[in-house]
Design a protein around this motif. Structure first.
Motif, PDB file in Angstrom:
ATOM      1  N   ASN A  71     -27.714 -71.012  -7.466  1.00 44.82           N
ATOM      2  CA  ASN A  71     -28.102 -72.332  -8.176  1.00 44.82           C
ATOM      3  C   ASN A  71     -29.341 -72.890  -7.540  1.00 44.82           C
ATOM      4  O   ASN A  71     -30.398 -72.592  -8.299  1.00 44.82           O
ATOM      5  CB  ASN A  71     -27.086 -74.030  -8.609  1.00 44.82           C
ATOM      6  CG  ASN A  71     -26.916 -74.643  -7.668  1.00 44.82           C
ATOM      7  OD1 ASN A  71     -26.901 -74.485  -6.922  1.00 44.82           O
ATOM      8  ND2 ASN A  71     -27.004 -75.852  -8.818  1.00 44.82           N
ATOM      9  N   GLU A  72     -29.758 -73.109  -5.762  1.00 49.77           N
ATOM     10  CA  GLU A  72     -30.444 -73.413  -5.328  1.00 49.77           C
ATOM     11  C   GLU A  72     -31.269 -72.498  -5.332  1.00 49.77           C
ATOM     12  O   GLU A  72     -32.612 -72.728  -5.763  1.00 49.77           O
ATOM     13  CB  GLU A  72     -30.607 -74.393  -4.314  1.00 49.77           C
ATOM     14  CG  GLU A  72     -31.214 -74.914  -3.457  1.00 49.77           C
ATOM     15  CD  GLU A  72     -30.624 -75.631  -2.473  1.00 49.77           C
ATOM     16  OE1 GLU A  72     -31.585 -75.912  -1.468  1.00 49.77           O
ATOM     17  OE2 GLU A  72     -30.093 -76.217  -2.156  1.00 49.77           O
ATOM     18  N   ILE A  73     -30.764 -71.217  -5.054  1.00 53.93           N
ATOM     19  CA  ILE A  73     -31.572 -70.385  -4.818  1.00 53.93           C
ATOM     20  C   ILE A  73     -32.210 -69.691  -6.145  1.00 53.93           C
ATOM     21  O   ILE A  73     -33.782 -69.978  -6.386  1.00 53.93           O
ATOM     22  CB  ILE A  73     -30.531 -68.966  -4.563  1.00 53.93           C
ATOM     23  CG1 ILE A  73     -30.446 -68.930  -2.655  1.00 53.93           C
ATOM     24  CG2 ILE A  73     -31.644 -67.706  -4.617  1.00 53.93           C
ATOM     25  CD1 ILE A  73     -29.020 -68.453  -2.270  1.00 53.93           C
ATOM     26  N   GLU A  74     -31.253 -69.708  -7.341  1.00 55.66           N
ATOM     27  CA  GLU A  74     -31.906 -69.310  -8.138  1.00 55.66           C
ATOM     28  C   GLU A  74     -33.520 -70.285  -9.292  1.00 55.66           C
ATOM     29  O   GLU A  74     -34.698 -70.047  -9.606  1.00 55.66           O
ATOM     30  CB  GLU A  74     -30.877 -69.386  -9.449  1.00 55.66           C
ATOM     31  CG  GLU A  74     -31.744 -68.853 -10.707  1.00 55.66           C
ATOM     32  CD  GLU A  74     -30.517 -68.336 -11.421  1.00 55.66           C
ATOM     33  OE1 GLU A  74     -29.811 -67.763 -12.775  1.00 55.66           O
ATOM     34  OE2 GLU A  74     -29.618 -68.982 -11.349  1.00 55.66           O
ATOM     35  N   GLY A  75     -32.973 -71.808  -8.334  1.00 59.05           N
ATOM     36  CA  GLY A  75     -34.366 -72.316  -9.195  1.00 59.05           C
ATOM     37  C   GLY A  75     -35.367 -72.610  -8.733  1.00 59.05           C
ATOM     38  O   GLY A  75     -36.719 -72.843  -8.971  1.00 59.05           O
ATOM     39  N   ALA A  76     -34.492 -72.372  -7.082  1.00 59.80           N
ATOM     40  CA  ALA A  76     -36.598 -71.931  -6.232  1.00 59.80           C
ATOM     41  C   ALA A  76     -37.299 -70.989  -6.833  1.00 59.80           C
ATOM     42  O   ALA A  76     -38.277 -70.636  -6.551  1.00 59.80           O
ATOM     43  CB  ALA A  76     -35.957 -71.704  -4.365  1.00 59.80           C
ATOM     44  N   LEU A  77     -36.338 -69.705  -7.195  1.00 62.62           N
ATOM     45  CA  LEU A  77     -36.598 -68.376  -7.738  1.00 62.62           C
ATOM     46  C   LEU A  77     -37.687 -68.803  -8.767  1.00 62.62           C
ATOM     47  O   LEU A  77     -38.851 -68.386  -8.475  1.00 62.62           O
ATOM     48  CB  LEU A  77     -35.902 -66.888  -7.845  1.00 62.62           C
ATOM     49  CG  LEU A  77     -35.904 -66.307  -8.062  1.00 62.62           C
ATOM     50  CD1 LEU A  77     -37.577 -65.990  -7.166  1.00 62.62           C
ATOM     51  CD2 LEU A  77     -35.368 -65.211  -8.012  1.00 62.62           C
ATOM     52  N   ASN A  78     -37.325 -69.373 -10.285  1.00 61.99           N
ATOM     53  CA  ASN A  78     -37.492 -69.381 -10.799  1.00 61.99           C
ATOM     54  C   ASN A  78     -38.903 -70.321 -10.896  1.00 61.99           C
ATOM     55  O   ASN A  78     -39.650 -69.905 -11.705  1.00 61.99           O
ATOM     56  CB  ASN A  78     -36.426 -70.281 -12.120  1.00 61.99           C
ATOM     57  CG  ASN A  78     -35.765 -69.659 -12.396  1.00 61.99           C
ATOM     58  OD1 ASN A  78     -35.565 -68.139 -12.579  1.00 61.99           O
ATOM     59  ND2 ASN A  78     -34.599 -69.351 -12.555  1.00 61.99           N
ATOM     60  N   ASN A  79     -38.702 -71.212 -10.171  1.00 60.48           N
ATOM     61  CA  ASN A  79     -39.896 -72.501  -9.659  1.00 60.48           C
ATOM     62  C   ASN A  79     -41.044 -71.202  -9.145  1.00 60.48           C
ATOM     63  O   ASN A  79     -42.482 -71.700 -10.033  1.00 60.48           O
ATOM     64  CB  ASN A  79     -39.497 -73.354  -8.731  1.00 60.48           C
ATOM     65  CG  ASN A  79     -40.924 -74.408  -8.541  1.00 60.48           C
ATOM     66  OD1 ASN A  79     -41.825 -75.211  -9.030  1.00 60.48           O
ATOM     67  ND2 ASN A  79     -41.608 -73.785  -7.251  1.00 60.48           N
ATOM     68  N   ALA A  80     -41.158 -70.264  -8.217  1.00 59.77           N
ATOM     69  CA  ALA A  80     -41.960 -70.017  -7.528  1.00 59.77           C
ATOM     70  C   ALA A  80     -42.755 -68.900  -8.329  1.00 59.77           C
ATOM     71  O   ALA A  80     -43.615 -68.360  -8.295  1.00 59.77           O
ATOM     72  CB  ALA A  80     -41.284 -68.723  -6.174  1.00 59.77           C
ATOM     73  N   LEU A  81     -41.693 -67.770  -9.528  1.00 59.39           N
ATOM     74  CA  LEU A  81     -42.278 -66.978 -10.284  1.00 59.39           C
ATOM     75  C   LEU A  81     -43.068 -67.629 -11.136  1.00 59.39           C
ATOM     76  O   LEU A  81     -43.809 -66.934 -11.793  1.00 59.39           O
ATOM     77  CB  LEU A  81     -41.129 -66.436 -10.842  1.00 59.39           C
ATOM     78  CG  LEU A  81     -40.037 -65.748 -10.303  1.00 59.39           C
ATOM     79  CD1 LEU A  81     -38.248 -65.183 -11.241  1.00 59.39           C
ATOM     80  CD2 LEU A  81     -40.945 -64.173 -10.300  1.00 59.39           C
ATOM     81  N   SER A  82     -42.855 -69.240 -11.508  1.00 61.46           N
ATOM     82  CA  SER A  82     -43.505 -69.669 -12.511  1.00 61.46           C
ATOM     83  C   SER A  82     -45.047 -69.997 -12.080  1.00 61.46           C
ATOM     84  O   SER A  82     -45.537 -70.367 -12.421  1.00 61.46           O
ATOM     85  CB  SER A  82     -43.054 -71.342 -12.863  1.00 61.46           C
ATOM     86  OG  SER A  82     -43.534 -72.153 -11.871  1.00 61.46           O
ATOM     87  N   HIS A  83     -45.283 -70.292 -10.553  1.00 56.73           N
ATOM     88  CA  HIS A  83     -46.093 -70.195  -9.622  1.00 56.73           C
ATOM     89  C   HIS A  83     -47.544 -69.191  -9.934  1.00 56.73           C
ATOM     90  O   HIS A  83     -48.173 -69.181  -9.629  1.00 56.73           O
ATOM     91  CB  HIS A  83     -46.567 -71.387  -8.693  1.00 56.73           C
ATOM     92  CG  HIS A  83     -45.674 -71.850  -8.799  1.00 56.73           C
ATOM     93  ND1 HIS A  83     -45.060 -73.053  -8.829  1.00 56.73           N
ATOM     94  CD2 HIS A  83     -46.752 -73.230  -9.021  1.00 56.73           C
ATOM     95  CE1 HIS A  83     -44.949 -74.059  -9.307  1.00 56.73           C
ATOM     96  NE2 HIS A  83     -45.725 -74.005  -8.683  1.00 56.73           N
ATOM     97  N   ALA A  84     -46.818 -67.826  -9.681  1.00 56.92           N
ATOM     98  CA  ALA A  84     -46.875 -66.138  -9.334  1.00 56.92           C
ATOM     99  C   ALA A  84     -48.181 -65.815 -10.840  1.00 56.92           C
ATOM    100  O   ALA A  84     -48.290 -64.775 -10.413  1.00 56.92           O
ATOM    101  CB  ALA A  84     -46.422 -65.927  -9.310  1.00 56.92           C
ATOM    102  N   THR A  85     -48.361 -66.274 -11.638  1.00 52.16           N
ATOM    103  CA  THR A  85     -49.354 -66.347 -12.565  1.00 52.16           C
ATOM    104  C   THR A  85     -50.627 -67.083 -12.442  1.00 52.16           C
ATOM    105  O   THR A  85     -51.800 -66.687 -13.176  1.00 52.16           O
ATOM    106  CB  THR A  85     -48.726 -66.528 -13.550  1.00 52.16           C
ATOM    107  OG1 THR A  85     -48.761 -68.367 -14.274  1.00 52.16           O
ATOM    108  CG2 THR A  85     -47.343 -65.923 -13.930  1.00 52.16           C
ATOM    109  N   THR A  86     -51.120 -67.638 -11.453  1.00 51.70           N
ATOM    110  CA  THR A  86     -52.586 -67.982 -11.641  1.00 51.70           C
ATOM    111  C   THR A  86     -52.957 -67.714 -10.468  1.00 51.70           C
ATOM    112  O   THR A  86     -52.159 -68.382  -9.069  1.00 51.70           O
ATOM    113  CB  THR A  86     -51.975 -69.399 -11.936  1.00 51.70           C
ATOM    114  OG1 THR A  86     -51.520 -70.709 -11.177  1.00 51.70           O
ATOM    115  CG2 THR A  86     -51.781 -69.566 -13.584  1.00 51.70           C
TER     116      THR A  86
END
Length: 153
Positions: A71-86
């Motif tokens: 769950n920590e890996i998934e949260g960190a990945l989702n956070n990173a993915l949300s930042h990769a668009t700007t």
């Protein structure tokens, strides 16, 4: 104690020490997720298969999965993915890459961060990174001061 057991114990002790060093900080997790996000968005879009492959690579990586719960890996990945668009988000991800180099095992961490990105970049149907992914891998290698030629296998 046999020589085999002595060698086995020495390697186990070294692995525990490395895990301890990697696990001391969230820098490694954030950097490896940043590299996945930058690769996943290399062509400007995120496909479900790219998100899935990134998660598979992260949770299948022995070091990462032993240090961080899923769950920590998934949260960190989702956070990173949300930042990769700007542009500003990508800069934050780049700073995550920089932070990993400040750790005592920063060189080894940087290699792992780069290799996880290679795995994600190679997840397409051809099994090799496309042109967009190759450009991002080159930038990652430069940013992390990784000599990509040493990973010939």
């Amino acid at each position: 104690m046999s020589i085999f057991n002595a060698i086995k114990n020495a390697f186990a002790s070294g692995a525990k020490e490395l895990n301890k060093e990697y696990g001391k900080t969230q820098d490694f997790l954030h950097a490896v997720c940043a590299s996945c996000a930058l690769i996943a968005y290399a062509d400007g879009t995120l496909e479900d298969s790219e998100r899935k492959k990134a998660m598979e690579v992260l949770t299948g990586h022995t070091q990462i999965s032993s240090l961080y719960p899923r769950n920590e890996i998934e949260g960190a990945l989702n956070n990173a993915l949300s930042h990769a668009t700007t542009a500003s988000g990508k800069q934050e991800l780049a700073r995550s890459l920089d932070k990993v180099l400040n750790n005592p095992n920063g060189r080894e961490m940087a290699d792992d961060v780069y290799l996880v990105a290679v795995d994600v970049a190679s997840s397409n149907s051809h099994g090799k990174p496309g042109d967009d992914e190759t450009r991002v891998l080159e930038r990652l290698a430069k940013r992390l001061s990784v000599d990509a030629s040493k990973f010939e296998f």
